[in-house]
Design an enzyme around this catalytic site. Structure first.
Site, PDB file in Angstrom:
ATOM      1  N   ARG A  96      31.084  20.605  31.992  1.00  0.00           N
ATOM      2  CA  ARG A  96      31.937  20.623  33.182  1.00  0.00           C
ATOM      3  C   ARG A  96      31.527  21.800  34.068  1.00  0.00           C
ATOM      4  NH1 ARG A  96      35.261  17.560  36.333  1.00  0.00           N
ATOM      5  NH2 ARG A  96      37.337  18.436  36.636  1.00  0.00           N
ATOM      6  N   THR A 141      33.260   9.265  40.234  1.00  0.00           N
ATOM      7  CA  THR A 141      32.747   9.711  38.970  1.00  0.00           C
ATOM      8  C   THR A 141      32.034   8.492  38.427  1.00  0.00           C
ATOM      9  OG1 THR A 141      34.590  11.226  38.797  1.00  0.00           O
ATOM     10  CG2 THR A 141      33.721  10.430  36.707  1.00  0.00           C
ATOM     11  N   ASN A 183      32.880  14.756  41.539  1.00  0.00           N
ATOM     12  CA  ASN A 183      34.248  14.605  42.023  1.00  0.00           C
ATOM     13  C   ASN A 183      34.361  13.488  43.044  1.00  0.00           C
ATOM     14  OD1 ASN A 183      36.940  15.035  41.879  1.00  0.00           O
ATOM     15  ND2 ASN A 183      36.983  16.903  43.059  1.00  0.00           N
ATOM     16  N   ASP A 231      39.707  20.035  41.648  1.00  0.00           N
ATOM     17  CA  ASP A 231      40.345  19.640  40.387  1.00  0.00           C
ATOM     18  C   ASP A 231      41.158  20.781  39.790  1.00  0.00           C
ATOM     19  OD1 ASP A 231      39.823  16.983  40.258  1.00  0.00           O
ATOM     20  OD2 ASP A 231      38.147  17.115  38.857  1.00  0.00           O
ATOM     21  N   GLY A 265      37.533   7.379  38.434  1.00  0.00           N
ATOM     22  CA  GLY A 265      38.849   7.070  38.998  1.00  0.00           C
ATOM     23  C   GLY A 265      39.808   8.233  39.042  1.00  0.00           C
ATOM     24  N   GLY A 266      39.287   9.473  38.895  1.00  0.00           N
ATOM     25  CA  GLY A 266      40.168  10.638  39.008  1.00  0.00           C
ATOM     26  C   GLY A 266      41.344  10.542  38.061  1.00  0.00           C
TER      27      GLY A 266
HETATM   28  N1  GLY Z   1      36.680  14.904  39.186  1.00  0.00           N
HETATM   29  C1  GLY Z   1      37.549  13.998  38.517  1.00  0.00           C
HETATM   30  C2  GLY Z   1      37.884  14.448  37.123  1.00  0.00           C
HETATM   31  O1  GLY Z   1      37.114  15.164  36.526  1.00  0.00           O
HETATM   32  O2  GLY Z   1      38.922  14.105  36.644  1.00  0.00           O
END
Ligand code: GLY
Length: 567
Positions: free
Chosen positions: A101, A377, A397, A419, A469-470
């Site tokens: 990440r 994503t 993102n 985020d 899909g966030g």
């Molecule tokens: N950028 C979307 C996530 O990592 O949840």
């Protein structure tokens, strides 16, 4: 085939074959192979992975090759300027998760994203170089390859170099995607140079070449991860960042490390669930939801009913309330994992679910002290037929991330800083709010919803799935799992079904077009639910393995334009 011969064929099938799945009008059969399968959001990337498997590479080799290829063929989300999570199940039974990440730059502070009045300026946190976290993808992919792969970096990255250098014909939806973002790219010279022909949109079928990206990938091939984090590419990143008012330094890049973390595991019925822990909220949330839902058994006929949607939605409210308070980067904040994942806590949530919808304002995160003890994503799934499975979700993102291409290096930087919870109560682009657990701190990883997951049955990979899909990722993955396990759908059918989503706040059920019949909606409203927006929810790339019959089923989501490739 004439109508008569079709009839004969049908009678023959009925007499001599036991059908594996019920006959349906809504989904083609999944891709069905014996030796290996790769499913990703780009057919070129899936084919790259397949070639690696065919040459004898294992699932990790293929996944790393797909990761680099997606950076070339699916630039809205595939990346080397972002980050991700890789969940691996090895044939020896080990479960591994690799966290690559993005991290907040060392000079990052919440105030940088405020305007003069102290309000969050979404232009700063959602676009441009200030919205970028320190990229982790190159470190993560190389870490995975070196530790769990069998091939050389040069072998797995070369197909991506070829795709960038020689180019590939743009399929309709990719050309349309570039066109729809043209106004964004016009703001950044370096981006316009890549994603347009001197400001004019690319057309379907035109050859898309990316020489700068080919240069970067060759640097990585020749000099390894150091070329990206210390060498020429690092210099280009810092140069671009500085030029546009960003804060990423050479020190940030030099310090970046991918981390191997303990997998988050749980059980659902006779299945073992292996997923990604913090800094993702996905694995914990998914297992919490499965724990709550284990208390119920729905019959096939109840799928899509108001009762089914009601129960899932109520459980989602509690889980997202917990997310907002308890989840963040564990290197900075003590996440009460054991308690959140316990069957006992989920039972308690289940006990609070009644026939009527609870208003989200009355739902609060649980309190661990009372106990003893989340275009864009993208996801890809790989199975090598030997027992090794890889489930990877990666992101910059938003679609095309920060929208800024690193000049000379040819890749997009992420806008992952959004985020973080930049201000208590302030909803990010996914409508998620957070707290101290996910506040901006130098070097901290922002909370994710990515949920790359592997489900095991008797210790063997059964289902490999994940989604973009966030905030909706984990509820999307949940519904595909339930469709396979509870409703016995094949993987294609399970992915194709319309989905719904609730995330506590805003207090509304979002759903897909044709996903809820009008009488179902009426019944949900009678129970006290608020109905939200109609929107597309996720793009799942999944593999389902029938170990007993040695069949590997692959399915790409029709909401996207990927492919399942196997042999
Ligand atoms: N950028 C979307 C996530 O990592 O949840």
């Amino acid at each position: 085939m004439s109508i008569y011969s079709k009839k004969v064929f049908l009678v023959f099938c009925i007499l001599f074959f036991v059908p594996e799945f019920s006959v349906r009008a809504d989904a083609p059969d999944p891709v069905r192979r014996k030796n290996g399968m790769v499913v990703s959001a780009s057919n070129l990337a899936s084919k790259v992975g397949l070639q690696v498997l065919k040459k004898g590479g294992n699932a990790v080799d293929a996944a790393v090759a797909v990761g680099f290829a997606l950076a070339v063929t699916y630039p809205s989300a595939g990346n080397i300027g972002g980050g991700g999570f890789m969940v691996i199940h090895l044939k020896d039974g080990k479960n591994i998760t690799i966290d690559y990440r993005e991290k907040a730059p060392i000079n990052a502070a919440s105030e940088m994203y405020f305007d003069e009045k102290g309000s969050v300026d979404t232009n700063k946190i959602q676009e441009g170089v200030l919205s970028s976290g320190v990229p982790g993808s190159v470190a993560g992919l190389i870490y995975a390859l070196e530790k769990y792969g069998t091939l050389k970096l040069a072998d797995v990255i070369q197909p991506a170099i070829n795709l960038a250098e020689i180019g590939f014909p743009l399929e309709y939806r990719l050309a349309q995607s570039f066109k729809s973002y043209l106004d964004y790219f016009k703001k950044y010279e370096s981006s316009l140079k890549i994603f347009s022909k001197n400001g004019l949109p690319y057309l379907e079928g035109e050859i898309f070449k990316q020489p700068d990206l080919a240069f970067t990938l060759k640097q990585i091939k020749e000099k390894g991860r150091d070329s990206f984090y210390k060498g020429k590419v690092a210099e280009l990143i810092v140069q671009q960042s500085k030029k546009l008012g960003g804060i990423i330094t050479l020190e940030d890049l030099e310090n970046y490390q991918a981390v191997e973390r303990q997998a988050i595991t749980g059980s659902y019925k006779e299945f073992e669930v292996v997923s990604m822990g913090p800094p993702s909220a996905g694995g914990i949330g998914l297992i919490q939801l499965l724990n709550v839902l284990e208390n119920l058994n729905f019959s096939k006929a109840e799928w899509g009913s108001s009762k089914y949607i009601h129960v899932l939605v109520e459980a989602m409210k509690y889980v997202y309330a917990d997310r907002s308070v308890h989840l963040g980067d564990e290197d900075f904040y003590p996440v009460p994992k054991g308690w959140l994942l316990s069957k006992r806590y989920s039972k308690e949530i289940f006990g609070k679910i009644s026939d009527e919808a609870i208003a989200s304002e009355k739902v609060f995160a649980g309190n661990p002290k009372l106990y003893k003890e989340s275009e864009e994503t993208t996801h890809y799934s790989v199975y090598d037929g030997q027992g090794n499975a890889v489930s990877t979700t990666t992101t910059i993102n938003s679609g095309y991330g920060s929208k800024v291409v690193v000049d000379g290096a040819g890749f997009l930087l992420n806008n992952e800083m959004d985020d973080f919870s930049v201000q208590p109560g302030f909803a990010n682009q996914f409508g998620l709010i957070g707290s101290k657990a996910n506040s901006i701190e130098p070097g901290k990883r922002m909370l994710s919803s990515m949920t790359p997951t592997i489900i095991l049955k008797d210790g063997f990979p059964y289902l490999i799935a994940g989604s973009p899909g966030g905030s909706t990722i984990l509820t999307v993955v949940l519904q595909v799992i339930l469709n396979c396990i509870n409703f016995k759908m094949d993987i294609q059918e399970a992915i194709n079904q319309p989905r719904f989503h609730h995330q506590w706040l805003p207090d509304q059920i979002d759903y897909e077009e044709f996903g809820m019949a009008v009488d179902v909606i009426d019944n949900l409203v009678k129970r006290g639910h608020k109905i939200g927006q109609i929107k597309s929810l996720g793009r799942v790339e999944g593999i389902l393995i029938d170990i007993e019959n040695n069949i590997i089923f692959g399915a790409t989501d029709p909401r996207g334009f990927g492919s399942a490739e196997g042999y």
